[in-house]
Design an enzyme around this catalytic site. Structure first.
Site, PDB file in Angstrom:
ATOM      1  CE  LYS A 180      -3.785   2.090   2.659  1.00  0.00           C
ATOM      2  NZ  LYS A 180      -4.612   1.896   3.848  1.00  0.00           N
TER       3      LYS A 180
ATOM      4  CD  GLU B 165      -7.270   3.868   6.238  1.00  0.00           C
ATOM      5  OE1 GLU B 165      -6.363   3.981   7.083  1.00  0.00           O
ATOM      6  OE2 GLU B 165      -7.111   3.295   5.149  1.00  0.00           O
TER       7      GLU B 165
ATOM      8  CG  ASP C 211      -6.524   4.500  11.610  1.00  0.00           C
ATOM      9  OD1 ASP C 211      -6.029   3.386  11.854  1.00  0.00           O
ATOM     10  OD2 ASP C 211      -7.149   4.757  10.564  1.00  0.00           O
TER      11      ASP C 211
END
Lengths: 563, 403
Positions: free
Chosen positions: A69, A146, A168
């Site tokens: 990613k 997110e 996060d």
């Protein structure tokens, strides 16, 4: 037709959907909620995604790839089998597999999706994610940040108003968002983060230190052994939370080592990363003009926040315990589903409105503002943490006599020199000749809800307009490239779904075989041989029975916490 | 239209009322449906909040202002070192100042003041100071040990210090250690990298060098390379180790060059051929003058190979020269380049020549194929060379061709 909410993660991906009964997490073909973001090639040359690929990362390291990613929006190509893929294409393969699972689960075709991205992703990375969605056959309605998604899940779940600090930490990225929930409004105040800080970095730090200690060079170790060490350290990382020390047998070249991971050792190795956790938190608080006592709830999101050390550090920093009562692995996907429901104008969500901010400053290049014709200076147009959608105009002028054209270069970042910021694109406009500074140009930046930028340039004297939706970014594809990509992806053979469960067992068995010794090895080899024999008979009843039995045995034999 | 009209409420200082009004209006002007209306509403909301906050502080605090100043003075007398974990407002502000201090946002007085405080604290030693002393004494001991000081593991005691996450403590400890390191010659880069990962010197490089006032400070910090390590996205990829980077710079160069058109190349070739024939005939007639006549049949044989040799020497010497073109090409503004649009090396040129000669044996087929080759002929493609229209490229992309 439903819109899918997808959490496209570094380590795991999840999809979910908003139904009238609330959020529904979708099981994949193996009956799991989490699909590991791993892609591999099997022995017959077809692509496998998820758990099987993750097991094969140990046994067939060269034909498998994980943790890609971070390469989103870059120009790197990764080889699987004989073909090279960009991270965008790999992501689209994951998305395609999720799409198939969801369609199978819901029994209807799905064409639209909301995909989550780390809040601190830059424009290039967002474009790459959107493109990945399109390549997988989705119409990407929205990219949602997110932490924002997680906050939505918490906000709706708890129904309590106040200011949330969302931390996060996933497999590869760390995001911090501060947002306020009041009267059905979710307002993001500030976002910050570190795109190179996640659970995988802790494992990386452990592996690096371990190899240092043993005195082995990383480059000389075969990829199979190296991946096994990564897996063992992943297990150790998870075990250390509950025990003081954890012992493993590590194989390097032809030698074996007894390695003891202790809490003390882990703390030392991860301290540099912990110090990096602090910085984005401080930045976000500063940008939101809040101090830590004004925060009502601290929420932990992402699998890596299960780490005891991280929780303790956060506790120390704020002097209180953070919230984490929704499963940190799935909360982002749940938020994405809520966003999908909102997008769908679902009645139950009618009175919720979300406002977000842009994470980076956006600007253009100018000459030294203190005089001189030296270029390369950054001129901010939209400041970071401005609420979006937003539109800002700044005026620039020619810098020398009889200049005939102006190059408006578009950058994203916080440094005062453009070369240290991210280049997004450029527009060249022609201006009438004149003395220095006579011709001026209005540069308008419009930043939309998806975090995508549009630039309009107007020449003041002639009124001529130029427009650019940032597309020519590194890693982005032209229409032609996109078609080529699509053609390449359509040629890929996916492994048939039906036999997936059987293959998952074999892949797992082979992985355990690989990292076991002597008697245990033989035992596993025996079991697998028996299982293959049963598979050959093609008696569905018998296969099902054997599968259950072997699953149980393998579960007991497995020393690793790999999923 | 005033901000209160946008929010559809009368002027107020009550933040709750403002929020409620904003929430109500927001549901009518959703950011998705009406971006412009939303932007206006949001600006109004923010301004209203600011005004309300301002009113609150001025109303409530006007009388207390003097008192607060007094209290502040008192706080300064009490040691600042003991406030450790609770990242309260003060803490957040001070980190701000440290991180950005070299941007001239903070006057230097802050730090001199801190160092003065340090002396004042000497009398009532805080936990933090004690800890600092303890760690620094361990650092001294370690630095004396030549075998151990470059072993990263032996520096582990720093990360286990209880205050390491505290911003002030971290900063002071980092500064003190850096000063000590400057007196040691053989500190390895790996050690520096590790310590930088704890104290993040690199981000405050300029400011630290100002504070320390040691000419070697910059040199030492220059050796640290943390950013490259941290930000290389390939570093953490698992599995497939075969990665390549597509070179997009190529595209940019491509954009600024035009390939030569077929007509121009043909015309250039014609000029060159004429020249070669002229040279060949004069050479042959000189030969005939000097050594007498040559048989007709033999002449025919020689002519062909002679032509090939002459052509090779001719093109080779011209196209690998700094001109990058034969006289014919030069007249028409063409240039022969390699893949990177640079002058061709001899080996590559030889390759190009061989392919050119081989393909030219099948003249009609070659011409036919080359006509379909989109201005890049067989021998160009195989040998990885280009024939570009330099004159046109320069004309249309002046900016890339500095005088």
């Amino acid at each position: 037709m439903a819109i899918l909410g997808i959490d496209l993660g570094t380590t795991n991906s999840i999809c979910s959907i908003w139904t009238d009964d609330g959020i529904k997490l979708i099981e994949n073909r193996l009956g799991d909620i989490l699909t590991p973001s791993v892609i591999g090639l099997d022995d017959k040359g077809s692509i496998t995604v998820g758990r099987i690929a993750k097991d094969r990362l140990i046994t067939h390291s060269d034909d498998t790839v994980a943790v890609f990613k971070r390469l989103m929006g870059t120009e790197h190509k990764i080889k699987i089998g004989k073909k090279y893929f960009t991270a965008t294409e790999l992501s689209s393969i994951i998305l395609k597999s999720l799409k198939e699972d969801a369609e199978n689960y819901l029994g209807e075709p799905i064409e639209e999706a909301v995909i989550s991205v780390p809040a601190y992703f830059n424009d290039n990375q967002r474009h790459a994610t959107k493109l990945a969605g399109e390549l997988a056959g989705f119409k990407v309605d929205r990219l949602i940040n997110e932490p924002t998604a997680a906050a939505m899940a918490y906000g709706l779940h708890d129904k309590s108003e106040g200011i949330y600090l969302i931390l996060d930490m996933g497999g590869g990225t760390f995001d911090v968002s501060i947002l306020e929930f009041f009267e059905g409004v979710m307002e993001v105040h500030a976002t910050s983060g570190d795109n190179y800080l996640g659970g995988e970095d802790f494992v990386e730090a452990m592996v690096t230190d371990l190899l240092n200690e043993i005195g082995a060079e990383k480059e000389t170790i075969s990829s199979k052994q190296l991946q096994t060490i990564y897996m063992q350290m992943e297990t150790a990382k998870r075990k250390i939370g509950s025990t003081e020390s954890f012992e493993q047998t590590i194989k390097i070249h032809k030698k074996q080592f007894q390695w003891k991971s202790t809490k003390e050792w882990f703390d030392r190795v991860s301290m540099p990363l912990m110090l990096r956790v602090k910085r984005p938190i401080e930045n976000a608080l500063r940008d939101a003009e809040l101090n830590s006592s004004e925060i009502d709830n601290i929420v932990l999101v992402g699998g890596s926040t299960r780490m005891g050390l991280l929780r303790a550090t956060i506790g120390k920093l704020f002097g209180r315990l953070p919230l984490c009562h929704i499963d940190p692995d799935t909360v982002v996907a749940m938020g994405a589903a809520i966003q999908a429901g909102l997008k769908d104008k679902n009645k139950a969500l009618n009175d919720v409105v979300l406002t977000d901010v842009c994470p980076y400053t956006l600007g253009t290049e100018i000459n030294n503002p203190n005089g001189g014709n030296e270029g390369g200076y950054y001129y901010p147009i939209i400041e970071r943490n401005t609420t979006v959608p937003t539109s800002m105009v700044k005026t620039v002028q020619t810098s020398f006599d009889n200049q005939t054209q102006l190059e408006i270069k578009i950058y994203q970042g916080e440094n005062r020199l453009v070369k240290k910021n991210v280049f997004l694109g450029e527009i060249t406009v022609k201006v009438p000749k004149g003395p220095e500074g006579k011709e001026t140009v209005d540069v308008r930046y419009s930043y939309d809800m998806n975090g995508l930028l549009e630039v309009d340039v107007t020449i003041v004297s002639t009124g001529k307009k130029y427009n650019k939706l940032i597309e020519q970014t590194p890693g982005a594809l032209s229409e032609k490239d996109k078609k080529a990509s699509l053609a390449k992806l359509s040629k890929i053979k996916f492994h048939p779904r039906e036999s997936e469960e059987n293959r998952a067992i074999i892949a797992r068995g082979e992985r355990i075989y690989e990292s076991s010794l002597n008697d245990k090895r033989e035992y596993i080899a025996n079991i697998l041989a028996q299982f293959e024999k049963i598979l050959d008979k093609q008696n569905t009843q018998e296969i099902k029975k054997a599968r259950e039995k072997i699953n149980k045995i393998l579960h007991e034999l497995d020393n690793e916490e790999w999923f | 239209m005033s901000i209160w009209d946008v929010l559809e409420i009368p002027e107020t200082s009550d933040i709750k009322t403002i929020k409620r009004a904003y929430a109500v209006r927001l549901k009518e002007v959703k950011p998705d449906d009406d971006p412009k209306g939303f932007q206006r509403l949001h600006e109004a909301y923010k301004s209203a909040q600011k005004i309300a906050k301002y009113n609150h502080t001025t109303n409530d605090n006007a009388d207390e202002l003097i008192q607060i100043q007094n209290i502040n003075n008192e706080i300064n007398v009490v040691d600042t070192g003991t406030t450790t974990y609770n990242t309260s407002g003060n803490d957040a502000i001070s980190t701000h100042q440290i991180n950005f201090s070299y941007d001239e946002e903070v006057p230097d007085t802050l730090y001199t003041q801190q160092f003065n405080d340090e002396q004042a604290i000497d009398e009532q030693i805080s936990d933090e100071q004690q800890e600092l002393d303890r760690v620094l004494s361990l650092v001294d001991k370690l630095l004396l040990d030549e075998c151990q000081r470059n072993v990263i593991k032996s520096w582990g005691f720093i990360s286990s210090s209880t205050f390491i996450l505290d911003t002030d403590f971290n900063w002071q400890l980092g500064l003190s250690i850096l000063k000590k390191l400057l007196e040691i010659d053989d500190i390895k880069t790996s050690t520096l990298n590790y310590l930088n990962s704890l104290f993040n010197w690199k981000d405050d490089e300029e400011y630290i060098c100002d504070v320390i006032e040691d000419k070697w400070c910059k040199t030492l910090l220059l050796r640290i390379n943390d950013l490259n390590q941290r930000n290389d996205p390939v570093l953490h990829l698992r599995g497939s180790k075969s990665i390549k980077k597509i070179n997009k710079i190529q595209d940019k160069i491509f954009k600024q060059y035009y390939f030569s058109s077929d007509a121009r190349r043909m015309f250039a070739l014609l000029i060159d051929l004429c020249l070669i024939f002229f040279v060949m005939h004069s050479l042959l007639s000189i030969y005939q003058l000097l050594f007498g006549g040559v048989e007709e049949a033999l002449l025919k044989k020689i002519t062909f190979s002679f032509f090939i040799i002459l052509y090779s020497i001719y093109t080779w010497s011209f196209e690998t020269s700094y001109l990058q073109s034969t006289p014919g090409k030069f007249l028409l503004g063409l240039r022969v380049t390699d893949k990177n649009f640079m002058r061709i090396r001899h080996l590559r040129y030889f390759f190009r020549l061989v392919i050119m000669i081989v393909t030219s044996f099948m003249h009609i087929i070659t011409v036919f194929i080359n006509a379909l080759m989109n201005q890049r002929y067989l021998h160009d493609r195989v040998s990885g060379t280009y024939v570009i229209d330099y004159r046109r490229s320069k004309k249309e992309h002046e900016e890339y061709y500095p005088e």
